[in-house]
Design a protein around this motif. Structure first.
Motif, PDB file in Angstrom:
ATOM      1  N   GLN A 297       0.846  -1.189   0.000  1.00 56.64           N
ATOM      2  CA  GLN A 297       0.000   0.000   0.000  1.00 56.64           C
ATOM      3  C   GLN A 297       0.881   1.239   0.000  1.00 56.64           C
ATOM      4  N   LEU A 405     -16.154  -0.251   0.470  1.00 55.17           N
ATOM      5  CA  LEU A 405     -15.358  -1.155   1.287  1.00 55.17           C
ATOM      6  C   LEU A 405     -16.096  -2.468   1.523  1.00 55.17           C
ATOM      7  N   GLN A 406     -15.315  -3.540   1.629  1.00 56.04           N
ATOM      8  CA  GLN A 406     -15.901  -4.836   1.961  1.00 56.04           C
ATOM      9  C   GLN A 406     -16.353  -4.873   3.414  1.00 56.04           C
ATOM     10  N   ARG A 469      -8.731  -9.349   7.558  1.00 54.48           N
ATOM     11  CA  ARG A 469      -8.741  -8.758   6.208  1.00 54.48           C
ATOM     12  C   ARG A 469      -8.839  -7.236   6.297  1.00 54.48           C
ATOM     13  N   VAL A 471      -6.854  -3.568   5.932  1.00 47.25           N
ATOM     14  CA  VAL A 471      -5.717  -2.965   5.265  1.00 47.25           C
ATOM     15  C   VAL A 471      -5.149  -1.790   6.063  1.00 47.25           C
ATOM     16  N   GLY A 513     -11.271  -2.225   5.867  1.00 49.93           N
ATOM     17  CA  GLY A 513     -11.017  -3.387   5.034  1.00 49.93           C
ATOM     18  C   GLY A 513     -10.680  -3.002   3.608  1.00 49.93           C
ATOM     19  N   TYR A 514     -10.488  -4.004   2.762  1.00 49.59           N
ATOM     20  CA  TYR A 514     -10.135  -3.759   1.358  1.00 49.59           C
ATOM     21  C   TYR A 514     -11.361  -3.298   0.575  1.00 49.59           C
ATOM     22  N   HIS A 516     -13.884  -3.186  -2.706  1.00 51.25           N
ATOM     23  CA  HIS A 516     -14.321  -4.211  -3.654  1.00 51.25           C
ATOM     24  C   HIS A 516     -13.517  -4.085  -4.947  1.00 51.25           C
ATOM     25  N   ARG A 518     -10.340  -4.189  -5.449  1.00 50.49           N
ATOM     26  CA  ARG A 518      -8.988  -3.615  -5.331  1.00 50.49           C
ATOM     27  C   ARG A 518      -8.319  -4.173  -4.094  1.00 50.49           C
ATOM     28  N   ASP A 519      -6.997  -4.120  -4.087  1.00 56.87           N
ATOM     29  CA  ASP A 519      -6.253  -4.571  -2.924  1.00 56.87           C
ATOM     30  C   ASP A 519      -5.483  -3.433  -2.259  1.00 56.87           C
ATOM     31  N   ARG A 520      -5.851  -2.201  -2.559  1.00 55.84           N
ATOM     32  CA  ARG A 520      -5.185  -1.052  -1.937  1.00 55.84           C
ATOM     33  C   ARG A 520      -6.118   0.148  -1.991  1.00 55.84           C
ATOM     34  N   LEU A 521      -5.755   1.187  -1.237  1.00 57.25           N
ATOM     35  CA  LEU A 521      -6.521   2.427  -1.190  1.00 57.25           C
ATOM     36  C   LEU A 521      -5.768   3.529  -1.917  1.00 57.25           C
TER      37      LEU A 521
END
Length: 810
Positions: A297, A405-406, A469, A471, A513-514, A516, A518-521
């Motif tokens: 990140q 967000l998830q 989970r 981030v 959390g992560y 939807h 994506r794996d980063r902000l």
């Protein structure tokens, strides 16, 4: 946000100290032959073809032969061959030329010592690299000057021991006291051996052989420990890979270069030794500090962006000035041109830097339009919501919908909202004593990708975020600057430990959390989350304070009502009689007292008296006192004897509370006709007795307290005389403390009763209260205080009875 840009001072301090150490140790020029050998004669560096590196000199190695020449002895076949070599003066420049590889290695080792200390506060790993750095420096010193061999030997013993502890630690094993004691004894024995053998012929070779044996034993044991951890099925796949890397680092980064140096010194160039040795700390960084592979990140703040731009433009300034100085020749009036040129640079480049900084902030760092609207909606939710459950759910829903967000949570200590049934999908609970809270400081952000694996709070926080989970974690609360922290420290020392503990339990954090898909902000999303977390933190802490205040007021109201109930029913003994007069006081710490006072008229001839102390304070203790009073009055009213009454109380406490509530009690029955007292003292302060003008007496015969163990109680008798007084009191009187933590004690109470015990009963009670208050001073009361004085006044004649009825005679 300057707290996010942390430039550690460990690195410049460490480099400066090591450079100073080199200047101090190697500033003296020395005449030396062109061969450089260890303490046992092993040549590690040679500048003459007559003696190659790897050759072992014969004792006494090289010695001064003639002016500027040295005689070195080597073994050729079975004979000893003497070789005369010219000496050369080694100064600082020559020293760096010869030993630049180990010097560079020492700085790298010290860098890793500072890195582990700064990034993880891991003193064990940091100390290993620190001692290894000093060992390298002392090795060069002994090679060049042939001094400090004893110190070098002692440090050589210490390094393998630290290596063993390090490998035990990174494999997850505990370094217990037994191991440390064994290591200490071993080091002490080796140290005494060194001191005893100093100066002997085989001292150097023998100590180096011991160091070598210890090193290879520890290295083999370390590799075995890591291999066993790698095959441990309780570790997951990634953790097993990490242990394999750690064992490979020990083999390739420690064992292999040392073996090559000792047995094949010419096999590799010096630079390759450096590469091999660096592999060990690098393997530690991976094998110890990276637990899982998580998406990286990228994160930058305004302060970091401004600092990077500043460094960039300083570099531009430097390049432009250098080109300018090279292009223009020297002239007498060049300073005028220089001034004009600098003004032009500042005029054009500084506004450019400002514009770029503003562009980066607008484009990447500031919340976007939809985020600003969301912050407005959050502020509206906070201003309108009065119920915490509704507000928490609404805030999380708004943030989740805005960023897609998830999941997201609030993380709190169990007593933050201590009676609200907040669902787990909104609030997670974490013990207030968890070390994770030491990292989740107010407004401090922690990304799962940035957390490093290790022992302690970092490992626990990483694992917690990884398995949930999450981030990003943001500590909630108001961040205090340096002045505020100083005030807080001063205030914390002045506050009571109870208040300080309550303040520390106000722990809360926001977990993100992560998104939807994506794996980063993005950076502007992080900025939005900071502002949203700040708003949410204000709401949560304000609601927490409100709930606490409401709960406090409810408890105060309940205590006041219970205190009134106690005064009406529990502390309402039977009235005095012509034969038995009494006065008492009871001062609870809270509104409800834990002291039990009761006087029960049994019949025309007998009166029962009870004074006890229940453990604890507060509402529950007050209810227990009421229950005990009811049990006593019911039992003794039904004809139970005094021992039977205490057995019933003891059985009630042991069965109902299993030893968690207990009672000290002084109980007696006074026969008003003949003055005979039957009494039982269950671990209560003994009663004082006094005749007018006479000395104090004390009733002892103490038995165990009530509520701990079953068993019968035995009563004792005593004959009192007409006019004699009985003084009963709780331990709160004796343990009244002043600001110097001094107790009022039995000696002061006895002195008071000796002096004032014959005064009227009202004066005795009021005087003791005044004495206790004056003794305590500004110190707060620590326990309930109770005092009861009884006076036995039987009528001797009809005239005495009439005069007493008229109030003329006592």
């Amino acid at each position: 946000m300057l707290h996010n840009l942390r430039i550690s001072i460990h690195y410049p301090i460490a480099i400066s100290l090591l450079a100073a150490l080199y200047l101090f140790l190697f500033n003296e020029p020395v005449m030396h032959p062109p061969v450089y050998y260890m303490g046992d004669g092993l040549v590690v560096l040679s500048e003459t073809p007559e003696i190659e590196a790897g050759t072992r000199l014969v004792s006494p190695y090289c010695r001064a032969f003639e002016a500027g020449k040295f005689l070195c002895s080597i073994r050729s076949n079975s004979a000893v061959l003497d070789i005369v070599l010219p000496g050369k003066t080694i100064n600082a420049a020559e020293f760096l030329r010869l030993f630049h590889i180990p010097v560079l290695l020492s700085f790298l080792l010290l860098f890793f010592a500072a890195w582990f200390l700064d990034n993880s506060r891991d003193f064990l790993i940091s100390s290993f690299f620190f001692w290894l750095t000093i060992f390298v420096v002392l090795t060069l010193y002994t090679i060049l000057y042939d001094r400090a061999v004893v110190v070098w030997t002692m440090l050589g013993y210490f390094v393998p021991i630290t290596l063993l502890n390090l490998n035990l630690r990174i494999s997850g094993r505990i370094i217990n006291a037994r191991l440390l004691i064994t290591e200490s004894v071993l080091l002490l024995f080796l140290g005494l051996l060194v001191l005893a053998a100093e100066g002997s012929t085989g001292f150097r070779s023998g100590t180096i052989q011991i160091i070598s044996l210890l090193f290879w034993s520890v290295t083999a044991l370390s590799v075995m420990i890591q291999v066993m951890a790698a095959f441990d099925k309780s570790n997951d796949r990634i953790d097993r890979v990490k242990k394999i890397v750690a064992s490979a680092g020990t083999l390739l980064g420690v064992a292999l270069p040392v073996a090559l140096l000792l047995y094949l010194p010419n096999f590799l160039p010096g630079f390759f030794y450096l590469l091999l040795l660096i592999f060990f700390p690098l393997s530690l960084i991976y094998g110890t500090y990276r637990m899982h592979l998580v998406p990286f990140q990228f994160f930058v703040t305004r302060s970091i962006a401004a600092a990077l731009l500043t460094f960039l433009f300083l570099a531009i300034y430097s390049v432009v000035l250098y080109v300018y100085s090279m292009a223009l020749p020297e002239t007498e009036n060049r300073w005028i041109v220089n001034t004009v040129f600098l003004l032009l640079l500042v005029f054009f480049l500084d506004p450019l830097r400002t514009r770029i900084s503003s562009f980066i902030e607008q484009r990447f760092l500031l919340p976007r339009g939809e985020h600003s609207e969301s912050l407005k909606r959050l502020a509206e939710i906070i201003s309108r919501s009065s119920r915490p459950r509704v507000a928490v759910q609404a805030i999380l829903d708004e943030i989740n919908q805005t960023l897609g967000l998830q999941r997201s949570y609030f993380l709190t200590a169990p007593d933050f909202f201590f009676y609200l049934d907040l669902r787990e999908q909104h609030v997670l609970r974490l013990s207030a004593g968890s070390p994770i809270w030491s990292l989740l400081k107010p407004e401090k952000m922690h990304f799962a990708a940035y957390l490093t694996y290790g022992t302690g709070a970092r490992k626990e926080l990483f694992e917690f975020l990884y398995h949930k989970r999450i981030v990003l974690a943001i500590g909630l609360g108001e961040r205090r600057n340096l002045i505020q922290r100083i005030h807080a420290v001063i205030d914390g020392r002045l506050r009571s430990p109870k208040k300080a503990a309550t303040s520390e339990n106000l722990a809360c954090a926001f977990l993100v959390g992560y998104p939807h898909g994506r794996d980063r902000l993005y950076l502007h999303e992080i900025r939005y989350l900071q502002e949203a977390a700040r708003l949410a933190g204000m709401m949560l802490f304000n609601m927490h304070a409100l709930i606490r205040e409401v709960d406090k007021r409810k408890k105060v109201r309940d205590l006041q009502q219970s205190g009134q109930y106690q005064k009406l029913y529990t502390l309402n003994p039977d009235p005095p009689s012509d034969t038995l007069d009494y006065r008492f006081f009871n001062r609870p710490v809270l509104s409800v007292t834990g002291d039990y006072i009761d006087i029960v008229r049994l019949d025309f001839q007998r009166t029962a008296v009870f004074l006890g102390d229940v453990s604890g304070h507060g509402l529950g203790t007050g209810f227990l006192v009421s229950a005990l009073r009811a049990i006593v009055r019911t039992s003794i009213g039904s004809g139970k004897t005094l021992p039977e009454v205490l057995d019933i109380l003891n059985e009630f406490l042991t069965d109902r509370y299993s030893g968690y509530e207990f009672l000290t009690l002084f109980a007696m029955i006074l026969n008003l006709q003949d003055g005979r007292i039957e009494y039982i003292n269950a671990a209560h302060p003994g009663a004082y007795l006094k005749l007018p003008g006479g000395p104090l007496e004390k009733l002892e015969n103490t038995q165990r307290l009530l509520g701990i163990l079953p068993g019968p109680y035995k009563s004792f008798t005593y004959q009192i005389k007409p006019g004699q007084r009985v003084f009963l009191f709780s331990d709160g009187v004796l343990e009244t403390a002043n600001s110097r933590d001094e107790f009022f004690g039995e000696s002061r109470l006895a002195a008071f009763l000796t002096e004032k015990g014959d005064d009227p009963l009202d004066d005795v009670v009021a005087g003791l209260q005044t004495s206790l208050i004056g003794f305590r001073g500004s110190a707060p009361p620590g326990d309930d205080t109770s005092f009861l004085v009884l006076e036995y006044l039987p009528a001797r004649s009809l005239l005495d009875f009439v005069l007493r009825g008229l109030g003329i005679r006592r």
